[in-house]
Each structure stands twice: as structure tokens, then as C-alpha cells.
Scaffold this motif. Structure first.
Motif, PDB file in Angstrom:
ATOM      1  N   GLU A 188       0.951  -1.432  -0.112  1.00 24.14           N
ATOM      2  CA  GLU A 188       0.025  -0.049   0.154  1.00 24.14           C
ATOM      3  C   GLU A 188       0.701   0.922  -0.185  1.00 24.14           C
ATOM      4  N   ALA A 189       1.896   1.861   0.244  1.00 28.58           N
ATOM      5  CA  ALA A 189       2.476   2.407   0.989  1.00 28.58           C
ATOM      6  C   ALA A 189       3.231   2.793  -0.481  1.00 28.58           C
ATOM      7  N   LYS A 190       3.880   2.048  -1.127  1.00 31.15           N
ATOM      8  CA  LYS A 190       4.633   1.556  -2.871  1.00 31.15           C
ATOM      9  C   LYS A 190       3.886   2.128  -3.679  1.00 31.15           C
ATOM     10  N   ASP A 191       2.542   1.511  -3.257  1.00 34.16           N
ATOM     11  CA  ASP A 191       1.077   1.699  -4.293  1.00 34.16           C
ATOM     12  C   ASP A 191       0.484   3.571  -4.302  1.00 34.16           C
ATOM     13  N   LEU A 192       0.570   3.927  -2.858  1.00 39.23           N
ATOM     14  CA  LEU A 192       0.443   5.295  -2.932  1.00 39.23           C
ATOM     15  C   LEU A 192       1.406   6.634  -3.499  1.00 39.23           C
TER      16      LEU A 192
ATOM     17  N   ILE B  99       1.331   9.873  -6.082  1.00 38.77           N
ATOM     18  CA  ILE B  99       2.057  10.741  -5.626  1.00 38.77           C
ATOM     19  C   ILE B  99       2.936  10.917  -6.656  1.00 38.77           C
ATOM     20  N   GLN B 100       3.767  10.329  -6.874  1.00 36.37           N
ATOM     21  CA  GLN B 100       4.820  10.732  -8.304  1.00 36.37           C
ATOM     22  C   GLN B 100       4.052  10.984  -9.344  1.00 36.37           C
TER      23      GLN B 100
ATOM     24  N   ASN C  87       1.759  17.942 -12.200  1.00 38.70           N
ATOM     25  CA  ASN C  87       1.199  19.444 -12.356  1.00 38.70           C
ATOM     26  C   ASN C  87       2.614  19.886 -12.046  1.00 38.70           C
ATOM     27  N   LYS C  88       3.086  19.106 -12.002  1.00 35.07           N
ATOM     28  CA  LYS C  88       4.927  20.120 -12.673  1.00 35.07           C
ATOM     29  C   LYS C  88       5.146  21.420 -13.575  1.00 35.07           C
ATOM     30  N   TRP C  89       5.307  22.364 -13.143  1.00 31.39           N
ATOM     31  CA  TRP C  89       5.009  23.587 -13.757  1.00 31.39           C
ATOM     32  C   TRP C  89       6.831  23.796 -14.960  1.00 31.39           C
TER      33      TRP C  89
END
Length: 508
Positions: free
Chosen positions: A461-465, A469-470, A476-478
Motif C-alpha cells: 500500500e505504501a509503494k502504491d500510494l 503521488i509521483q 502538475n509540475k511547472w
């Protein structure tokens, strides 16, 4: 002076004789309670061990493998390389003694009796949990939890388990080939041996087990061990080593309805490959119903499960050896339980009595037992009575039961990121996300330990989240070359990349 080999020998014999007299003197005393009886037995056991170690050293000296004893006796007789000179040997030894006393002017003869009298008053360190209460009861709660949470066990009360754990022959044989059952039997035998050594230190456990092994070998050959009768081995295959009876299945389709894990266990027990689909596993196992293992094709066997000259026969002896070891451990457990029959009965009576009491009555009984114990020994020597196994407070005593329930300390939380570490109570669980153990686990995964990962204990679950996020940060990166805007003299709007290209071509 124990510098010479003969003096070491004399001192060794003296030590053995002195300890033997102390053992006789110790055993003449009649202990008044169970605690004193245990201390007496352990003192005698320690003296016996010292006698054994000293005797082994004396045997080595008398064997005289390096001829040191022979040379020393010859030197006492004055025998040298040039001949025999008794007076020279006498004066050399006298000079050595005088030199010793010159270097140690304060040396005195130690009264060995006073020194060893202390042994009769010491209290050997014996580790007992609060539940075991100096060997009067057994503490099988961990093994009980392992039993009821396994496939070979059943959900029963702790009091009922106290009747069952000493009867391993009641567990179906098909359940005994699993790794979980072997671990359970090993843990149970290890605990019983440790408990028996603490409560009966004068018993010869090695001799007891030697007799059990001799009787076991004879019964195993005859197939007369209860619960381990020799079954027919038709067609060369060994049906008792699998957890699935193939006689109940007539087609591969029927065998496919069995749980996949059971199919894997049955294949592994025979040394066959455990991979593939359910149909492939079932088909591979179904082949062993009518075909001996030695006639199966080599492709069906797992790598390293048999020798180069044997064709499928090595897996069966390995399984036989594994089951024989389990059966031997069961025989030792039954023997130990017979020896601890009185202790088991007391444990069950104690558990049944406490199940019928309320918490207030348990507290009252604890206070009464503490009062009785105070009359036997000092307060600082008493073991803390904690039947509910409550955590200890700042004062070294169990915390109140209402506080234990208020904070939910009986609720267990496991965190896979922390290496399956257990946290008891909601507060400790929430706090651990900021502690070093969880932070270290997140660093090992290459994931920042931010608030986004609170309440997440699974590695997957931590890897999937973190992956999501990445990806979201990437969208959304400028990106200035595409999103930074420029306006020409005519009012046309371009992004930076397009504007730069047009300007380079001279179009604006």
C-alpha cells in the motif's frame, strides 16, 4: 600451592570429597515449602555439575597423554638426565616452597568448610513467570494461541487445551506433515524441557529420553505407535505423506476443487513441482494415484528433490524421516507430560477457578496470597503476582485494570513496514509513525515519511500510494518551455519554445 600437577590432582580429589559431604548434608534437611525445595534441588544440581567437571579434569590428568605427570613423579624421585639425586630434588622443592612464601607473606590456610557452607544458604537464580509461580503451574498461553490459530487446531477454551496438549495422538495424521505443526511440536517440547529442568533439576533427562528413544524405535518398526500406524504403500507411492487422500477422487476435475494451498503441500511432500495453474497441479498430483514415484517422468519433480541415479524415490525417504522426527518429539512430549501430571492438574484447577472469579475476587485472592507469602520471606524477595499480565507502571507494579481497558492495551496492531512489529493500544500505534523504527522502514523503501502515509502499515500500500503521488506531481509540475507565454508586437500569444523558434527564424 597448586602450581604442580600432583597438587592440582590432590586439590581436585579434595574438592570432590568436600562437595559429596555437602550434598549429603544438604539432602538431610527437609524443605518447608516448594520454594525451598527448588532452591535445595538446584544447589545439589550445581554441586553435581561441579563434581562432574572436576572429575573429567582428573581423568585427563590420569590419562597423561603428554607424559607430564610421569615426568613430575620422576622429578620427585630425583631422577635427572645425569642420574638419580634424591637430596638435590628435595632441596630444590624446599627452595621453591620458601620462595613462594617469601613472595606471598600474607598467605594463609583457607578454611574450605566455611567457604562451602555459604553454598548451603545461597538462592540460585531460577526464572519463573508470574503464571508459573515457582513451578506450581504451567504457562502455555503462547502455545495455546499457536494451536487455536492453526489448521490442525480448533477454537477451544484454555482449560480444554490443558487436557489436549498432552495428547498429540488425537490430532489427525494428515495434519502432521505441515511445517506449522512441526514448529508447534518443537516449541511445545522446548518449553516442557525447560520447565522440567527448572522444577526437577535432579532428574536425569538424558537417561529418560534415551529410554523413550529405544522404545520408540521398536514401536516405529512395528507400526504400533498410536496415531502413527503404518499404512499400506501400494504401487510404490506413499499416501500417508500427503495431506490429500487420492482414493476419494476419481478425476482431475474433482481434485481441482481442493484448496490450492493443500495441493501445494501435497506436491511438496512428494518432492514434485508446486508451480503452475490449479489444473496443472491437480493433474501432476493425480498421476501419483496409479503411478509409482520411481516411474514418473523426471520433469514432474522439483529441482534437487532426488539423486541422479534415483527416479523420484528420494522425496519419500525424506518425508518419512521428517514424520519420524515429529513422532519422536510427540513421544518425548507424552513422557514429560506423564512426569508433570500433577503440575498439569494443578494448572487446570487454577485456570478453572480463576475463570469463575470476577476481577475484584482475583484482586482479593492476590492480596491474600501476598499476605501469606510475606510470612514466608521478605517483601523484596516476593515475585509480583500478575495473573492478567498487565503492563508495569512507574512504580514497578501492574497498572490498574480500568486503565488497561481505557487505553485499549489489549488490542494489537502490527506494522509490516516495521518488520511485523506489534504495538499494543491505539495510542502507541499512532505514535510509532514518528518513531525511529517506522522511519527506518520507510527509508529502506525509498519513501519519504510524510503525513500522507499515516495509518499505512502495508509495504504494498505504501509503494502504491507513493507511485500515485509521483504521477500526480509529474502532471502538475511547472514546465516553463510549454507553459510560459510570450506576446509579439501584433498581440499573438506563444509559449516560450514556439516564440524562441519563430524569433530565431526571423518571422517575428
Amino acid at each position: 600451592m597448586s602450581s604442580t600437577l600432583l597438587e592440582v590432582t590432590r586439590a581436585g580429589h579434595e574438592e570432590v570429597e568436600r562437595l559429596e559431604r555437602l550434598i549429603v548434608k544438604e539432602l538431610q534437611n527437609d524443605p518447608t515449602n516448594n520454594k525451598d525445595r527448588l532452591f535445595q534441588s538446584h544447589r545439589v544440581r550445581n554441586m553435581i555439575d561441579t563434581i562432574t567437571a572436576t572429575t573429567e579434569k582428573l581423568v585427563e590428568i590420569y590419562e597423561d597423554k603428554d607424559s607430564a605427570r610421569k615426568d613430575e613423579i620422576a622429578a620427585l624421585g630425583g631422577q635427572t638426565a645425569t642420574g638419580t639425586n634424591v637430596f638435590s630434588a628435595f632441596y630444590d622443592r624446599l627452595k621453591e616452597i620458601r620462595e613462594y612464601h617469601r613472595r606471598h607473606p600474607a598467605a594463609r590456610v583457607v578454611d574450605a568448610n566455611e567457604e562451602h557452607e555459604v553454598l548451603l544458604k545461597e538462592e540460585p537464580p531460577i526464572e519463573f513467570s508470574g503464571e508459573e509461580a515457582f513451578g506450581r503451574y504451567l504457562d502455555l498461553h503462547e502455545l495455546y494461541n499457536q494451536y487455536i490459530n492453526s489448521k490442525f487446531g480448533e477454537p477451544i477454551e484454555y482449560s480444554a487445551y490443558l487436557d489436549l496438549f498432552s495428547q498429540p495422538q488425537r490430532i489427525p495424521r494428515k495434519m502432521k506433515s505441515s511445517r506449522k505443526y512441526r514448529e508447534y511440536v518443537e516449541n511445545l517440547l522446548e518449553y516442557l524441557i525447560y520447565f522440567f529442568q527448572r522444577t526437577e533439576p535432579l532428574q536425569d533427562l538424558d537417561r529418560m529420553f534415551s529410554k523413550v528413544e529405544m522404545e520408540f524405535e521398536e514401536q516405529w518398526e512395528n507400526g504400533s505407535i498410536e496415531g502413527w500406524g503404518v499404512e499400506s504403500q501400494e504401487n510404490g507411492h506413499v499416501p500417508e505423506h500427503t495431506v490429500i487422500d487420492l482414493d476419494y477422487y476419481s478425476t482431475v476435475e474433482e481434485l481441482m476443487k481442493v484448496a490450492p494451498e493443500k495441493l501445494k503441500e501435497a506436491l511438496a511432500a512428494l518432492g514434485l513441482k508446486t508451480g503452475g495453474t490449479i489444473q496443472q497441479r491437480a493433474g501432476r498430483l493425480f498421476l501419483t494415484k496409479d503411478t509409482p514415484l520411481e516411474k514418473l517422468d523426471k520433469k514432474h519433480f522439483a529441482k534437487g528433490s532426488r539423486g541422479s541415479e534415483q527416479n523420484g524415490v528420494a522425496a519419500a525417504p525424506h518425508a518419512v524421516s521428517n514424520l519420524k522426527e515429529i513422532a519422536l518429539m510427540e513421544a518425548k512430549i507424552i513422557k514429560l507430560c506423564d512426569s508433570l501430571e500433577e503440575t498439569i492438574a494443578r494448572t487446570k484447577d487454577n485456570v478453572v477457578k480463576k475463570q469463575a472469579l470476577t476481577y475484584e475476587e482475583i484482586e482479593a485472592e492476590r492480596e491474600e496470597e501476598e499476605t501469606q507469602a510475606d510470612s514466608e520471606s521478605d517483601d523484596d524477595e516476593q515475585q509480583i503476582y500478575n495473573p492478567l499480565k498487565l503492563p508495569m507502571g512507574w512504580d514497578g507494579k501492574p497498572i490498574p485494570y480500568w486503565l488497561y481497558k481505557l487505553h485499549g492495551l489489549g488490542q494489537e496492531f502490527k506494522c509490516e513496514i516495521c518488520g511485523n512489529y506489534s504495538y499494543w493500544g491505539r495510542r502507541a500505534f499512532e505514535r510509532h509513525f514518528k518513531e525511529w523504527r517506522h522511519q527506518h522502514g520507510m527509508r529502506c523503501l525509498g519513501i519519504p515519511n510524510t503525513k500522507n502515509f499515516n495509518e499505512i502499515t502495508s509495504i504494498e500500500e505504501a509503494k502504491d500510494l507513493w507511485k500515485k503521488i509521483q504521477e500526480r506531481q509529474g502532471v502538475n509540475k511547472w514546465r516553463p518551455d510549454l507553459e510560459e507565454e510570450y506576446e509579439d508586437r501584433e498581440g499573438n500569444i506563444y509559449n516560450r519554445r514556439t516564440y524562441t523558434d519563430l524569433q530565431r527564424q526571423g518571422l517575428i
